[in-house]
Design a protein around this motif. Structure first.
Motif, short mmCIF file in Angstrom:
data_model
loop_
_atom_site.label_atom_id
_atom_site.label_comp_id
_atom_site.label_asym_id
_atom_site.label_seq_id
_atom_site.Cartn_x
_atom_site.Cartn_y
_atom_site.Cartn_z
N UNK A 1 -10.50 -6.88 -6.59
CA UNK A 1 -9.71 -7.56 -5.55
C UNK A 1 -10.55 -8.67 -4.92
N UNK A 2 -10.01 -9.90 -4.90
CA UNK A 2 -10.77 -11.00 -4.31
C UNK A 2 -10.74 -10.94 -2.79
N UNK A 3 -11.52 -11.82 -2.14
CA UNK A 3 -11.68 -11.77 -0.69
C UNK A 3 -10.36 -12.04 0.04
N UNK A 4 -9.58 -13.01 -0.45
CA UNK A 4 -8.31 -13.33 0.22
C UNK A 4 -7.34 -12.17 0.16
N UNK A 5 -7.25 -11.53 -1.01
CA UNK A 5 -6.35 -10.39 -1.14
C UNK A 5 -6.79 -9.22 -0.26
N UNK A 6 -8.10 -9.04 -0.14
CA UNK A 6 -8.62 -7.97 0.71
C UNK A 6 -8.27 -8.20 2.18
N UNK A 7 -8.34 -9.45 2.60
CA UNK A 7 -8.01 -9.78 3.99
C UNK A 7 -6.52 -9.56 4.25
N UNK A 8 -5.68 -10.01 3.31
CA UNK A 8 -4.23 -9.80 3.46
C UNK A 8 -3.91 -8.32 3.50
N UNK A 9 -4.56 -7.53 2.65
CA UNK A 9 -4.33 -6.08 2.64
C UNK A 9 -4.76 -5.45 3.95
N UNK A 10 -5.85 -5.93 4.52
CA UNK A 10 -6.33 -5.40 5.80
C UNK A 10 -5.31 -5.66 6.91
N UNK A 11 -4.79 -6.88 6.95
CA UNK A 11 -3.77 -7.21 7.96
C UNK A 11 -2.52 -6.36 7.77
N UNK A 12 -2.10 -6.20 6.52
CA UNK A 12 -0.89 -5.44 6.25
C UNK A 12 -1.06 -3.96 6.63
N UNK A 13 -2.16 -3.35 6.23
CA UNK A 13 -2.39 -1.94 6.52
C UNK A 13 -2.49 -1.71 8.03
N UNK A 14 -3.19 -2.59 8.72
CA UNK A 14 -3.32 -2.40 10.17
C UNK A 14 -1.96 -2.56 10.85
N UNK A 15 -1.16 -3.52 10.39
CA UNK A 15 0.16 -3.73 10.98
C UNK A 15 1.07 -2.54 10.72
N UNK A 16 1.06 -2.04 9.48
CA UNK A 16 1.91 -0.90 9.13
C UNK A 16 1.53 0.34 9.93
N UNK A 17 0.23 0.59 10.04
CA UNK A 17 -0.22 1.79 10.75
C UNK A 17 0.04 1.68 12.25
N UNK A 18 -0.06 0.48 12.79
CA UNK A 18 0.24 0.28 14.20
C UNK A 18 1.72 0.57 14.47
N UNK A 19 2.58 0.10 13.58
CA UNK A 19 4.01 0.36 13.73
C UNK A 19 4.31 1.86 13.62
N UNK A 20 3.74 2.52 12.62
CA UNK A 20 4.00 3.95 12.42
C UNK A 20 3.45 4.76 13.59
N UNK A 21 2.31 4.38 14.11
CA UNK A 21 1.75 5.09 15.26
C UNK A 21 2.70 5.07 16.45
N UNK A 22 3.25 3.90 16.75
CA UNK A 22 4.16 3.80 17.89
C UNK A 22 5.52 4.40 17.60
N UNK A 23 5.96 4.32 16.35
CA UNK A 23 7.24 4.94 15.98
C UNK A 23 7.19 6.45 16.17
N UNK A 24 6.03 7.05 15.95
CA UNK A 24 5.86 8.49 16.05
C UNK A 24 5.55 8.96 17.47
N UNK A 25 5.51 8.02 18.41
CA UNK A 25 5.32 8.37 19.81
C UNK A 25 6.66 8.28 20.52
N UNK A 26 7.36 9.39 20.70
CA UNK A 26 8.70 9.32 21.32
C UNK A 26 8.71 8.67 22.69
N UNK A 27 7.63 8.86 23.46
CA UNK A 27 7.60 8.27 24.79
C UNK A 27 7.67 6.75 24.72
#
Length: 251
Positions: A1-27
């Motif tokens: 995986x080249x550097x650009x793809x790694x950066x894009x993957x990092x942004x995507x994973x962090x965004x997805x996990x941030x969304x799932x974290x808040x989705x799983x917080x009913x409050x």
């Protein structure tokens, strides 16, 4: 995986996990999604009544309460979350992470935008199914981008509040900012029905400019799209500048 793809993957994973974290917080997830829906059912549909200007009441309030919901998703999604993570020491730990510097902000923007879009879809569907409003593709293509335009200034405002407030005080402070601004900005009740004092204050509030911008998508605003965008852009820059100051002052 080249550097650009790694950066894009990092942004995507962090965004997805941030969304799932808040989705799983009913409050957070349930209150963010249901609060504007509750207001819309009570004031946009239950009271009935004729059109507001040339716009059917169900459609007018669907847009107004969508804007209200977007502001809440951004202020709480950024403000309360950032304050809590600061209090837990998460922000200090992140400074040592080998991650792109803007990944944290982009992830929270993605989360706030996703919740905002969900609010918009729910309320517009209710306006059509329960309120009998008529919305074509051209109407959606006009009003949805205007509603999503509010995510940037109010996410920036939430970020500033998150760095300014402590984890225990952040929800109370955000409510003290959010609810009065929404009411005085014409998101709950059309401005023409509010006292003259509030009507005089409204143009100085970012919620007023955002509400007018969004309502313009259905023909209910004042038509000054460029002026409202300029004000919201200035609010974004000012809030990001404040957030930057608070970031370096407080871990």
């Amino acid at each position: 995986m080249n550097a650009a793809a790694a950066i894009v993957r990092t942004y995507w994973l962090e965004s997805k996990l941030e969304f799932l974290k808040n989705l799983r917080l009913p409050v957070f997830s349930l209150s963010t999604l249901l609060f504007p829906v509750m207001f819309y059912l009570m004031f946009g549909l239950a009271f009935g009544g004729g059109p507001i200007g040339s716009v059917p009441r169900p459609l007018y309030f669907a847009v107004a309460y969508s804007a209200f919901g977007v502001v809440g998703a951004c202020l709480f999604g950024f403000g309360a979350n950032v304050a809590t993570e600061r209090g837990q020491g998460w922000m200090l730990l992140r400074r040592a992470f080998p991650a792109p510097p803007f990944a944290y902000f982009v992830a929270k923007m993605f989360m706030a935008t996703a919740f905002s879009l969900a609010i918009i879809v729910i309320l517009l569907v209710l306006a059509v199914l329960a309120g009998g409003a008529s919305l074509g593709f051209a109407d959606l293509a006009r009003v949805v981008p205007l509603l999503l335009a509010g995510t940037l200034p109010f996410s920036a405002m939430g970020l500033a509040l998150g760095y300014l407030c402590g984890p225990n005080s952040a929800p109370a402070v955000i409510n003290l900012v959010y609810l009065p601004m929404a009411f005085a900005g014409g998101m709950w009740i059309p401005l023409e029905f509010l006292p003259s004092t509030i009507q005089a204050i409204a143009p100085y509030l970012p919620t007023y400019h955002y509400a007018q911008l969004a309502l313009g998508g259905v023909g209910a605003g004042d038509g000054d799209v460029a002026g409202h965008l300029v004000v919201l852009g200035l609010v974004t820059v000012a809030c990001l500048a404040c957030a930057s100051v608070f970031y370096y002052r407080k871990p």
